[in-house]
Design a protein around this motif. Structure first.
Motif, PDB file in Angstrom:
ATOM      1  N   VAL A   2      74.017  31.403  14.948  1.00  0.00           N
ATOM      2  CA  VAL A   2      73.478  32.106  13.784  1.00  0.00           C
ATOM      3  C   VAL A   2      72.801  31.097  12.870  1.00  0.00           C
ATOM      4  O   VAL A   2      73.262  29.970  12.704  1.00  0.00           O
ATOM      5  N   ARG A   3      71.675  31.525  12.296  1.00  0.00           N
ATOM      6  CA  ARG A   3      71.010  30.737  11.258  1.00  0.00           C
ATOM      7  C   ARG A   3      71.068  31.524   9.958  1.00  0.00           C
ATOM      8  O   ARG A   3      71.161  32.758   9.971  1.00  0.00           O
ATOM      9  N   GLY A  11      79.031  23.153   6.552  1.00  0.00           N
ATOM     10  CA  GLY A  11      79.737  22.060   7.202  1.00  0.00           C
ATOM     11  C   GLY A  11      80.756  21.369   6.329  1.00  0.00           C
ATOM     12  O   GLY A  11      81.461  20.470   6.796  1.00  0.00           O
ATOM     13  N   ARG A  12      80.858  21.754   5.055  1.00  0.00           N
ATOM     14  CA  ARG A  12      81.822  21.132   4.136  1.00  0.00           C
ATOM     15  C   ARG A  12      82.823  22.174   3.657  1.00  0.00           C
ATOM     16  O   ARG A  12      82.485  23.342   3.482  1.00  0.00           O
ATOM     17  N   ALA A  68      75.717  23.629  11.153  1.00  0.00           N
ATOM     18  CA  ALA A  68      75.065  22.366  10.792  1.00  0.00           C
ATOM     19  C   ALA A  68      74.133  22.607   9.614  1.00  0.00           C
ATOM     20  O   ALA A  68      73.605  23.717   9.450  1.00  0.00           O
ATOM     21  N   PRO A  69      73.923  21.596   8.770  1.00  0.00           N
ATOM     22  CA  PRO A  69      73.017  21.794   7.633  1.00  0.00           C
ATOM     23  C   PRO A  69      71.655  22.345   8.038  1.00  0.00           C
ATOM     24  O   PRO A  69      71.080  23.172   7.333  1.00  0.00           O
ATOM     25  N   LEU A 106      67.773  26.308   3.304  1.00  0.00           N
ATOM     26  CA  LEU A 106      67.687  25.405   2.159  1.00  0.00           C
ATOM     27  C   LEU A 106      67.776  23.952   2.599  1.00  0.00           C
ATOM     28  O   LEU A 106      66.988  23.105   2.156  1.00  0.00           O
ATOM     29  N   HIS A 107      68.722  23.647   3.472  1.00  0.00           N
ATOM     30  CA  HIS A 107      68.882  22.257   3.916  1.00  0.00           C
ATOM     31  C   HIS A 107      67.731  21.841   4.834  1.00  0.00           C
ATOM     32  O   HIS A 107      67.294  20.678   4.809  1.00  0.00           O
ATOM     33  N   ARG A 108      67.228  22.790   5.626  1.00  0.00           N
ATOM     34  CA  ARG A 108      66.057  22.492   6.442  1.00  0.00           C
ATOM     35  C   ARG A 108      64.852  22.220   5.557  1.00  0.00           C
ATOM     36  O   ARG A 108      64.039  21.318   5.817  1.00  0.00           O
TER      37      ARG A 108
END
Length: 430
Positions: free
Chosen positions: A4-5, A41-42, A94-95, A100-102
């Protein structure tokens, strides 16, 4: 279950790799997914999840209500999508699975490409970054103002860089419509106004550019009581020459360097790789902190790295030395002094009236700093923050929120703890 994204740049969504939307119904459920995806991931502590999901109005049994909400999210996304960790929950993504992280990764790559003189690569990568936005950032958070403002500021940085790349590639006409709209919505943003004037100049519309400069000059005078910055003034001089000579003329020399960095009396060797790394950090992040023990060379390294970015900072590169500051409450005044923005004392006929008219604005040093630092793109070095770390962090966070063109490079023995801080360790030379 398929990978999933996640989208949080707009309405929060979960999507499978084939683009199918995973139903995530209910405002609370989308808020929970937003908070977890923001920190993908956190582990996010239970207290923080409750505060952000319920917007400061938690239910009576907040941990139980949160647990039930997590259960619903697992049923929607898959049992393994959200992990239970000690004291909180974690989105097992994963980020780069979160838009947003991408976006932040692509923005950093594009800004570095532009700084390295590769506008073709910058244009492609920055277009990919901007295409990830589908609406207001973090739209499903109940209290999104501060966090979303930081993201919107970052997007504006990327938009400026994208148009800089376009102008470098000779695409002024294509950029003008969006630049004009951006200037209408951010009229006091001098870097944006400069880009619009450059686009008009490059498109051969010198008269329109001169008229636009006058509009900006009047606006700055009326709203801020300020003149245009050095970059706009230099561009205006070029436009005047073009207007006088339709055949064109030699470009006007660059404006003198702005700032208070002193010339170094000795050469600087052994840190070339560090300087390049920090330069990249400063193009990708608005706050970079050099961390290391006393005597590691953080101060000199910060100044050498800052020198490489002078050309990109029309508002100047300014060094505020905090080592002599004993009282944390005096940090804003110390920075005001460093950037040359302390209150001017007025005397003579009419002075009392002028002082009374601006008293409210001048009473608050943070407000004065914010006004000063918002006029043009600027790099501020806060040197030796460790003994006033809390005060330096509060000031930095507020200035970054209120001044979209400001970048801060700090040196300290400990992190400032400001969101978005890019910490770079500095070890002593062998």
């Amino acid at each position: 279950m398929d990978p999933v994204r996640y989208r949080i740049l707009g309405t929060t969504q979960a999507l499978r790799t084939d683009g199918t939307v995973v139903p995530v119904g209910g405002a609370r459920l989308r808020a929970l997914l937003t908070v977890l995806a923001l920190r993908a991931g956190r582990t996010v502590p239970v207290g923080l999840l409750v505060e952000e999901v319920w917007g400061g109005d938690p239910p009576a049994d907040a941990p139980g209500a949160l647990q039930a909400l997590v259960g619903r999210l697992r049923r929607a996304l898959g049992a393994d999508a959200v992990a239970s960790d000690e004291g909180g929950y974690r989105l097992t993504a994963a980020p780069d699975d979160v838009d947003l992280h991408r976006f932040e990764r692509l923005a950093g790559e594009g800004l570095r490409a532009l700084a390295d003189g590769d506008p073709d690569k910058a244009a492609v990568v920055l277009d990919d970054a901007l295409a990830l936005w589908h609406g207001p950032a973090l739209a499903d958070l109940p209290d999104r103002a501060a966090e979303a403002a930081r993201r919107d500021t970052r997007r504006l940085d990327v938009l400026r860089a994208r148009h800089s790349a376009a102008l470098a590639l000779g695409r002024a006409e294509q950029s003008l419509p969006e630049l004009t709209a951006l200037c209408d919505s951010h009229p006091l943003d001098e870097p944006l106004q400069t880009l619009r004037l450059r686009a008009l100049r490059d498109a051969g519309r010198t008269a329109e550019a001169l008229d636009a400069y006058e509009d900006v000059r009047r606006l700055l005078a009326d709203r801020l009581g300020a003149d245009p910055g050095a970059e706009l003034r230099s561009l205006h001089a070029q436009l005047l020459r073009l207007g006088d000579d339709s055949a064109g003329s030699a470009p006007v020399a660059d404006a003198p360097a702005v700032g208070n960095l002193r010339a170094c009396l000795t050469s600087f060797i052994g840190r070339e790789g560090d300087i390049e790394t920090i330069r990249g950090d400063l193009t990708a992040a608005r706050l970079v902190t050099l961390l290391g023990p006393g005597g590691a060379g953080k101060t000199r390294l910060s100044q050498e790295a800052a020198e490489t970015l002078r050309h990109a900072m029309p508002g100047g590169v300014w060094l505020a030395e905090l080592a002599p500051v004993d009282d944390p409450a005096a940090v804003p005044e110390a920075v005001l002094t460093a950037v040359g923005a302390r209150e001017t004392v007025l005397y003579g006929a009419g002075a009392e009236g002028i002082r009374a008219a601006v008293a409210d604005r001048l009473d608050d040093p943070v407000a004065r700093l914010a006004e000063h630092c918002s006029r043009s793109r600027m790099l501020l070095i806060l040197d030796n923050c460790e003994h006033v770390a809390d005060a330096a962090a509060r000031l930095t966070e507020e200035l970054l929120e209120r001044c979209p063109g400001l970048t801060v490079l700090a040196t300290s023995r400990e992190p400032l703890g400001v969101p978005g801080d890019c910490c770079r360790p500095v070890e002593p030379l062998p």
